[in-house]
Design an enzyme around this catalytic site. Structure first.
Site, PDB file in Angstrom:
ATOM      1  N   CYS A   1      -6.585  -4.889  -7.839  1.00  0.00           N
ATOM      2  CA  CYS A   1      -6.802  -4.620  -6.411  1.00  0.00           C
ATOM      3  C   CYS A   1      -5.916  -5.585  -5.624  1.00  0.00           C
ATOM      4  O   CYS A   1      -4.935  -6.120  -6.168  1.00  0.00           O
ATOM      5  CB  CYS A   1      -8.279  -4.732  -6.032  1.00  0.00           C
ATOM      6  SG  CYS A   1      -9.014  -6.372  -6.287  1.00  0.00           S
TER       7      CYS A   1
ATOM      8  N   ASN B   1      -8.297  -9.525  -5.761  1.00  0.00           N
ATOM      9  CA  ASN B   1      -8.929  -9.863  -7.039  1.00  0.00           C
ATOM     10  C   ASN B   1     -10.210 -10.694  -6.873  1.00  0.00           C
ATOM     11  O   ASN B   1     -10.545 -11.526  -7.706  1.00  0.00           O
ATOM     12  CB  ASN B   1      -7.931 -10.586  -7.981  1.00  0.00           C
ATOM     13  CG  ASN B   1      -8.405 -10.718  -9.426  1.00  0.00           C
ATOM     14  OD1 ASN B   1      -8.138 -11.706 -10.087  1.00  0.00           O
ATOM     15  ND2 ASN B   1      -9.104  -9.750  -9.937  1.00  0.00           N
TER      16      ASN B   1
ATOM     17  N   CYS C   1     -12.980  -8.806  -5.017  1.00  0.00           N
ATOM     18  CA  CYS C   1     -14.012  -7.789  -4.741  1.00  0.00           C
ATOM     19  C   CYS C   1     -13.968  -6.643  -5.749  1.00  0.00           C
ATOM     20  O   CYS C   1     -14.743  -6.618  -6.701  1.00  0.00           O
ATOM     21  CB  CYS C   1     -13.878  -7.234  -3.319  1.00  0.00           C
ATOM     22  SG  CYS C   1     -14.021  -8.479  -2.025  1.00  0.00           S
ATOM     23  N   ARG C   2     -13.046  -5.686  -5.545  1.00  0.00           N
ATOM     24  CA  ARG C   2     -13.077  -4.457  -6.347  1.00  0.00           C
ATOM     25  C   ARG C   2     -12.752  -4.671  -7.829  1.00  0.00           C
ATOM     26  O   ARG C   2     -13.481  -4.193  -8.696  1.00  0.00           O
ATOM     27  CB  ARG C   2     -12.112  -3.417  -5.750  1.00  0.00           C
ATOM     28  CG  ARG C   2     -12.567  -2.899  -4.413  1.00  0.00           C
ATOM     29  CD  ARG C   2     -11.450  -2.165  -3.690  1.00  0.00           C
ATOM     30  NE  ARG C   2     -10.405  -3.091  -3.270  1.00  0.00           N
ATOM     31  CZ  ARG C   2      -9.287  -2.741  -2.656  1.00  0.00           C
ATOM     32  NH1 ARG C   2      -9.070  -1.464  -2.407  1.00  0.00           N
ATOM     33  NH2 ARG C   2      -8.402  -3.642  -2.294  1.00  0.00           N
ATOM     34  N   SER C   3     -11.622  -5.342  -8.117  1.00  0.00           N
ATOM     35  CA  SER C   3     -11.208  -5.379  -9.529  1.00  0.00           C
ATOM     36  C   SER C   3     -12.106  -6.245 -10.418  1.00  0.00           C
ATOM     37  O   SER C   3     -12.368  -5.848 -11.560  1.00  0.00           O
ATOM     38  CB  SER C   3      -9.722  -5.731  -9.679  1.00  0.00           C
ATOM     39  OG  SER C   3      -9.426  -7.003  -9.167  1.00  0.00           O
TER      40      SER C   3
ATOM     41  N   ASP D   1     -11.310  -0.637   0.399  1.00  0.00           N
ATOM     42  CA  ASP D   1     -11.352  -2.100   0.477  1.00  0.00           C
ATOM     43  C   ASP D   1     -12.642  -2.515   1.189  1.00  0.00           C
ATOM     44  O   ASP D   1     -12.845  -2.185   2.355  1.00  0.00           O
ATOM     45  CB  ASP D   1     -10.117  -2.559   1.264  1.00  0.00           C
ATOM     46  CG  ASP D   1     -10.024  -4.067   1.384  1.00  0.00           C
ATOM     47  OD1 ASP D   1     -11.033  -4.757   1.126  1.00  0.00           O
ATOM     48  OD2 ASP D   1      -8.938  -4.545   1.756  1.00  0.00           O
TER      49      ASP D   1
HETATM   50  P1  4NP Z   1     -10.192  -6.878  -3.061  1.00  0.00           P
HETATM   51  O1  4NP Z   1     -10.664  -7.159  -1.558  1.00  0.00           O
HETATM   52  O2  4NP Z   1      -8.746  -6.473  -2.986  1.00  0.00           O
HETATM   53  O3  4NP Z   1     -11.084  -5.764  -3.507  1.00  0.00           O
HETATM   54  O4  4NP Z   1     -10.423  -8.169  -3.812  1.00  0.00           O
HETATM   55  C1  4NP Z   1      -9.981  -7.984  -0.688  1.00  0.00           C
HETATM   56  C2  4NP Z   1     -10.091  -9.350  -0.806  1.00  0.00           C
HETATM   57  C3  4NP Z   1      -9.445 -10.175   0.079  1.00  0.00           C
HETATM   58  C4  4NP Z   1      -8.658  -9.634   1.089  1.00  0.00           C
HETATM   59  C5  4NP Z   1      -8.545  -8.255   1.201  1.00  0.00           C
HETATM   60  C6  4NP Z   1      -9.191  -7.434   0.310  1.00  0.00           C
HETATM   61  N1  4NP Z   1      -7.997 -10.472   2.010  1.00  0.00           N
HETATM   62  O5  4NP Z   1      -7.364  -9.959   2.937  1.00  0.00           O
HETATM   63  O6  4NP Z   1      -8.064 -11.712   1.859  1.00  0.00           O
END
Ligand code: 4NP
Length: 161
Positions: free
Chosen positions: A8, A11, A13-15, A126
């Site tokens: 993702c 790294n 949240c989703r992954s 997201d």
């Molecule tokens: P992820 O979510 O890609 O599922 O881990 C996010 C985590 C952090 C951010 C965006 C999405 N950020 O902008 O910091």
């Protein structure tokens, strides 16, 4: 050993949640010796960090064990992982650029939701700026997509429990 990498943006949240869901499924199937999984982000925003608090609560709710520190996708990931699964269009695009730059132009990258017939082409949204319900939503999306992915891999590789 079949190696699976979930990717993702951050790294956190989703992954990492996807990796934890996958690990629980292979454990329940008694197939943990046949797989290795990991997760990574396309960005360098959260390198070394624990998963987001909301990811951890969601994992706790569904009795998933989650042990991960944020890391960015690396050149060797394209060599080492047979399956690279992108959460959204942007991750897919960046991974497409990286595989060319790193010398793996033929490497196939899969969009996670393509494993569910009626959600092909869609992203795992997201959840970073969402609330708890956004995490519940991604859990449900990931659970279904990963179930189908695993079943497909079991058939493709003729794996037996
Ligand atoms: P992820 O979510 O890609 O599922 O881990 C996010 C985590 C952090 C951010 C965006 C999405 N950020 O902008 O910091």
């Amino acid at each position: 050993m079949i190696k699976v990498l979930f990717v993702c943006l951050g790294n956190i949240c989703r992954s990492p949640l996807a990796e934890a869901i996958f690990n629980k499924k292979i454990e329940l199937a008694g197939m943990q010796n046949q797989f290795k999984s990991d997760s990574a982000g396309t960005s360098d925003y959260h390198i070394g960090e624990l998963p987001d608090e909301r990811t951890l609560s969601c994992a706790k709710k569904y009795e998933l064990s989650i042990h991960h520190r944020g890391r960015q996708v690396h050149r060797t990931d394209f060599r080492d992982f047979q399956y690279i699964l992108a959460m959204d269009d942007n991750n897919l695009k960046v991974l497409g650029q990286l595989k060319d730059r790193f010398g793996f132009p033929k490497k196939e990258i899969h969009l996670m939701r393509n494993f569910v017939d009626h959600t092909k082409g869609l992203s795992v949204p997201d959840p970073y700026y969402g609330g708890e319900e956004a995490f519940e939503e991604i859990y449900q999306i990931l659970d279904e997509a990963i179930e189908n992915f695993l079943n497909k891999v079991i058939v493709t590789h003729q794996l037996y429990v």
